[in-house]
Each structure stands twice: as C-alpha cells, then as structure tokens.
Design a protein around this motif. Structure first.
Motif, mmCIF file in Angstrom:
data_model
loop_
_atom_site.group_PDB
_atom_site.id
_atom_site.type_symbol
_atom_site.label_atom_id
_atom_site.label_comp_id
_atom_site.label_asym_id
_atom_site.label_seq_id
_atom_site.Cartn_x
_atom_site.Cartn_y
_atom_site.Cartn_z
ATOM 1 N N PRO A 21 0.812 -1.235 0.000
ATOM 2 C CA PRO A 21 0.000 0.000 0.000
ATOM 3 C C PRO A 21 0.836 1.270 0.000
ATOM 4 C CG PRO A 21 -0.793 -1.570 1.637
ATOM 5 C CD PRO A 21 0.523 -2.090 1.155
ATOM 6 N N ASP A 22 2.022 1.212 0.612
ATOM 7 C CA ASP A 22 2.877 2.401 0.683
ATOM 8 C C ASP A 22 3.477 2.780 -0.669
ATOM 9 O OD1 ASP A 22 2.412 2.541 3.410
ATOM 10 O OD2 ASP A 22 4.133 1.278 3.902
ATOM 11 N N LEU A 23 3.480 1.838 -1.600
ATOM 12 C CA LEU A 23 4.074 2.102 -2.915
ATOM 13 C C LEU A 23 3.070 2.596 -3.942
ATOM 14 C CD1 LEU A 23 6.510 -0.938 -3.374
ATOM 15 C CD2 LEU A 23 7.110 1.429 -2.844
ATOM 16 N N GLN A 24 1.776 2.551 -3.609
ATOM 17 C CA GLN A 24 0.755 2.867 -4.605
ATOM 18 C C GLN A 24 0.808 4.331 -5.055
ATOM 19 O OE1 GLN A 24 -0.853 0.191 -5.950
ATOM 20 N NE2 GLN A 24 0.527 -0.812 -4.493
ATOM 21 N N ARG A 25 0.930 5.250 -4.116
ATOM 22 C CA ARG A 25 1.001 6.669 -4.482
ATOM 23 C C ARG A 25 2.254 6.998 -5.284
ATOM 24 N NH1 ARG A 25 -1.302 10.649 0.305
ATOM 25 N NH2 ARG A 25 -3.495 9.992 0.154
ATOM 26 N N PRO A 26 3.456 6.548 -4.836
ATOM 27 C CA PRO A 26 4.658 6.797 -5.650
ATOM 28 C C PRO A 26 4.569 6.179 -7.042
ATOM 29 C CG PRO A 26 5.283 6.163 -3.428
ATOM 30 C CD PRO A 26 3.817 5.951 -3.529
ATOM 31 N N LEU A 27 3.994 4.980 -7.139
ATOM 32 C CA LEU A 27 3.841 4.331 -8.442
ATOM 33 C C LEU A 27 2.896 5.136 -9.330
ATOM 34 C CD1 LEU A 27 3.551 0.518 -7.580
ATOM 35 C CD2 LEU A 27 5.401 1.634 -8.832
ATOM 36 N N PHE A 28 1.779 5.591 -8.760
ATOM 37 C CA PHE A 28 0.813 6.367 -9.533
ATOM 38 C C PHE A 28 1.445 7.663 -10.039
ATOM 39 C CE2 PHE A 28 -2.503 9.573 -9.979
ATOM 40 C CZ PHE A 28 -3.425 8.911 -10.771
ATOM 41 N N GLY A 29 2.133 8.374 -9.162
ATOM 42 C CA GLY A 29 2.770 9.636 -9.554
ATOM 43 C C GLY A 29 3.849 9.440 -10.598
ATOM 44 N N THR A 30 4.667 8.399 -10.425
ATOM 45 C CA THR A 30 5.771 8.129 -11.358
ATOM 46 C C THR A 30 5.251 7.790 -12.743
ATOM 47 O OG1 THR A 30 7.180 7.335 -9.554
ATOM 48 C CG2 THR A 30 7.793 6.694 -11.801
ATOM 49 N N PHE A 31 4.280 6.876 -12.798
ATOM 50 C CA PHE A 31 3.786 6.434 -14.099
ATOM 51 C C PHE A 31 2.898 7.477 -14.768
ATOM 52 C CE2 PHE A 31 4.740 2.190 -12.242
ATOM 53 C CZ PHE A 31 5.710 1.842 -13.157
ATOM 54 N N LEU A 32 2.215 8.285 -13.981
ATOM 55 C CA LEU A 32 1.437 9.380 -14.565
ATOM 56 C C LEU A 32 2.372 10.395 -15.213
ATOM 57 C CD1 LEU A 32 -1.241 10.849 -15.052
ATOM 58 C CD2 LEU A 32 -0.985 11.909 -12.782
ATOM 59 N N LEU A 33 3.480 10.706 -14.536
ATOM 60 C CA LEU A 33 4.461 11.639 -15.090
ATOM 61 C C LEU A 33 5.092 11.076 -16.355
ATOM 62 C CD1 LEU A 33 6.160 14.228 -14.879
ATOM 63 C CD2 LEU A 33 7.746 12.954 -13.400
ATOM 64 N N MET A 34 5.485 9.807 -16.317
ATOM 65 C CA MET A 34 6.116 9.172 -17.480
ATOM 66 C C MET A 34 5.161 9.102 -18.657
ATOM 67 S SD MET A 34 8.200 6.091 -15.569
ATOM 68 C CE MET A 34 8.931 5.435 -17.076
ATOM 69 N N TYR A 35 3.906 8.783 -18.379
ATOM 70 C CA TYR A 35 2.914 8.702 -19.456
ATOM 71 C C TYR A 35 2.658 10.072 -20.077
ATOM 72 C CZ TYR A 35 -1.529 7.859 -21.828
ATOM 73 O OH TYR A 35 -2.526 7.794 -22.770
ATOM 74 N N THR A 36 2.581 11.108 -19.232
ATOM 75 C CA THR A 36 2.373 12.468 -19.730
ATOM 76 C C THR A 36 3.540 12.908 -20.608
ATOM 77 O OG1 THR A 36 1.124 13.027 -17.719
ATOM 78 C CG2 THR A 36 1.931 14.854 -19.062
ATOM 79 N N VAL A 37 4.761 12.628 -20.157
ATOM 80 C CA VAL A 37 5.956 12.973 -20.942
ATOM 81 C C VAL A 37 5.968 12.215 -22.268
ATOM 82 C CG1 VAL A 37 8.481 12.839 -21.012
ATOM 83 C CG2 VAL A 37 7.337 13.591 -18.921
ATOM 84 N N THR A 38 5.573 10.946 -22.227
ATOM 85 C CA THR A 38 5.547 10.123 -23.449
ATOM 86 C C THR A 38 4.580 10.686 -24.476
ATOM 87 O OG1 THR A 38 6.094 8.128 -22.181
ATOM 88 C CG2 THR A 38 5.113 7.809 -24.358
ATOM 89 N N VAL A 39 3.358 10.966 -24.049
ATOM 90 C CA VAL A 39 2.333 11.466 -24.970
ATOM 91 C C VAL A 39 2.705 12.856 -25.495
ATOM 92 C CG1 VAL A 39 -0.079 12.173 -25.183
ATOM 93 C CG2 VAL A 39 0.494 10.091 -23.936
ATOM 94 N N CYS A 40 3.111 13.747 -24.594
ATOM 95 C CA CYS A 40 3.456 15.117 -25.007
ATOM 96 C C CYS A 40 4.681 15.132 -25.911
ATOM 97 C CB CYS A 40 3.699 15.989 -23.775
ATOM 98 S SG CYS A 40 2.223 16.311 -22.798
ATOM 99 N N GLY A 41 5.695 14.329 -25.568
ATOM 100 C CA GLY A 41 6.919 14.282 -26.376
ATOM 101 C C GLY A 41 6.663 13.779 -27.782
#
Length: 311
Positions: A21-41
């Motif tokens: 459970p402690d990793l869910q927020r960091p995972l969500f933030g990390t992958f949301l950032l990576m996905y946003t960078v991927t789509v925008c790039g």
C-alpha cells in the motif's frame, strides 16, 4: 473427484506491479508523469514534423508515424494501470482483456515494422545515395506504412484468435498490469501446446524477420561507410544513423531483456516490472533521442516553440 468451474469468460484480475500500500502513491505519480511525458513528447514530434516543410522527407515521415504508434502502444496499457492504482480495483472484463491484448500487439508490431522501414530508408540513403530520391518516393513510403498497418492488423488478429480459444478454470489472476498473452497461455486449463507452437511461429515471423532485415541493413551500411576514405565522410554517414540505431538498440534491448529476465527470474511479478521498460520507457525516450541528436529536429522545434510563444 471435484468438478471444476470451467469457463471461457472468466473473471480476470490484474495484480499489478506491487501489493504494498505504501508504494501505490509513488507508483501512480511516477507512471502518470512518465505517461504524460511520453504522450506530449511524441505529439510534439508529430507536430514539429508536420509543421516544418523541410522535414517532409521519408525519414521524418516514418518518425512521425512511429511517434503515433508509440502513443497508441503506451495508451493501451498505462491508463488502465493508473486507473487500477487510483481506484484500488484490479478487475478487467474478458472483452476488455481481449481488446487490450489486440491493440497491444497491433501497436507493438507497428513499432517494429516502422523501425524496420526506417532502417531500409537509412540503407538506401547511405548505400544508394544517388538513387535515394527515386527509390524512396512518397508512393513507396506510403506503401510501406500501409503494409506495416495491415501486417500489424494480421498479427493482432492472430493473437486475438489464439487467446479467445483458451478455456479457464474459475477466476484468473494475472501477475502483471496488462493482459499479456504468454501469461494467459500459462493460466489456461485447456491443452495449449498447439497455441504455444503458434506463439513461437508468430514471434519468429513478425519479430524475427524484421530484426534480421535491420541487421542486414546495418551490415551493408557499415560496409559502405568503411569504404569512405575521409574521416569526415564517415562521421557524417554514421551521424545520420545514430538516432535510429539508438532507437533500435533500445527497442530490441528492452524487449530481449524482458524475455531473458522472465526466463531467469522465477517471479512473474518481476517480469511485469521489467516489461515497464519497453512499454513505457522506450516510447518515452524516443522523442528525446531524435530531438537531442538531430539538428533538423532541434531547429524545427525551436521555430515551432518561438512561433507559439509570439502567438
């Protein structure tokens, strides 16, 4: 003898990358950032190529299509993963699973074939420079993309047909964040030996043949470059292939790494973590590789950004 709940339309659960459970927020933030960078790039690459007339060449035509395929490839799995982490739900319907794996294989195959078309473009540019404009005409470029589309469609439909024939006993827990055909193959309770052979044939045909063509193209390219007498000419020839070669190494390197890690590491969850490399990291890095190592892209990008700034 206990009866088994055999069904062709099971309840599917995507276990994701971690249960902590402690990793869910960091995972969500990390992958949301990576996905946003991927789509925008990748969208920025498409916009830059389409808005700059001097980039209307075969290489950048294939690059813009590759960026489009990368967006589709990532969008097939990552939004669902982000949704599952945010809502703490793991269920996916059987129909949604089939759609996801079909699109995943379609865009993955499209990526592979477009990279192969780009290798052919570099082969013609270096090995047959005087005939480049004649060989790589707009009609051939369009035909290569169209053929890539239909071959990818065939590949995805073969995977769809294969998985739709599986019979499962009860609920199915997939140790990944998406419907991966090899995992579903291992979870089926019916005889899947013929489908295993079909999987290897599909992989060898749609993955191995393009890889061999890329290897052949770069063998000829290296041979031609080594015949150039001046060091400046060699550097110029190699620099035109540097970005594409980096993408090839990243694409095949991460894909090969996933299969090796899956074979060596017994934990299927570890294989899911490794699959993040080629599902998200590779599409995210492609725009940076081409924008940072390519003067034409840099100039066009600066013009586009300055134009939007003054609007």
């Amino acid at each position: 003898m206990e009866s088994q709940n055999i069904t062709q339309f099971p309840k599917l659960l995507l276990l994701g990358l971690s249960d902590d459970p402690d990793l869910q927020r960091p995972l969500f933030g990390t992958f949301l950032l990576m996905y946003t960078v991927t789509v925008c790039g990748n969208l920025l690459i498409i916009l830059t190529v389409s808005s700059s007339s001097h980039l209307h060449t075969p290489m950048y035509f294939f690059l813009s299509n590759l960026s489009l395929a990368d967006i589709g490839f990532t969008s097939t799995t990552v939004p669902k993963m982000l949704h599952d982490i945010y809502t703490k739900q793991k269920a996916i319907s059987y129909v949604e699973c089939l759609i996801q794996l079909t699109l995943f294989n379609f865009f993955g195959c499209m990526d592979n074939l477009l990279i192969t078309a780009m290798a052919y473009d570099r082969f013609v540019a270096i090995c047959h420079p005087l005939h480049y404009s004649v060989i790589m005409n707009p009609r051939l470029c369009g035909l290569l993309v169209l053929v890539s589309f239909f071959i990818s469609l065939l590949d995805s439909q073969l995977h769809y047909f294969m998985v739709s024939q599986f019979i499962f006993c009860g609920d199915v827990e997939i140790s990944s964040f998406f419907c991966d055909p090899p995992l579903l193959l291992n979870l089926a309770c019916s005889d899947t030996s013929s489908y295993s052979i079909l999987t290897y044939c599909i992989g060898g045909t749609f993955g191995g043949v393009p890889a061999l063509w890329i290897l052949f193209s770069y063998t000829r390219i290296v041979s031609s470059v080594l015949k150039v007498s001046s060091s400046g000419g060699k550097y110029k020839a190699f620099s035109t292939c540097a970005s594409h070669l980096s993408v090839v190494c990243l694409f095949y390197g991460t894909g090969l790494g996933v299969y090796i890690s899956s074979a060596v590491i017994s934990s299927q969850r570890s294989g899911a973590v490794a699959s993040v490399m080629y599902i998200l990291v590779t599409p995210m890095l492609n725009p940076f590789i081409y924008s940072l190592r390519n003067r034409d892209i840099k100039k066009a990008l600066k013009k586009l950004l300055s134009r939007t700034t003054y609007m």
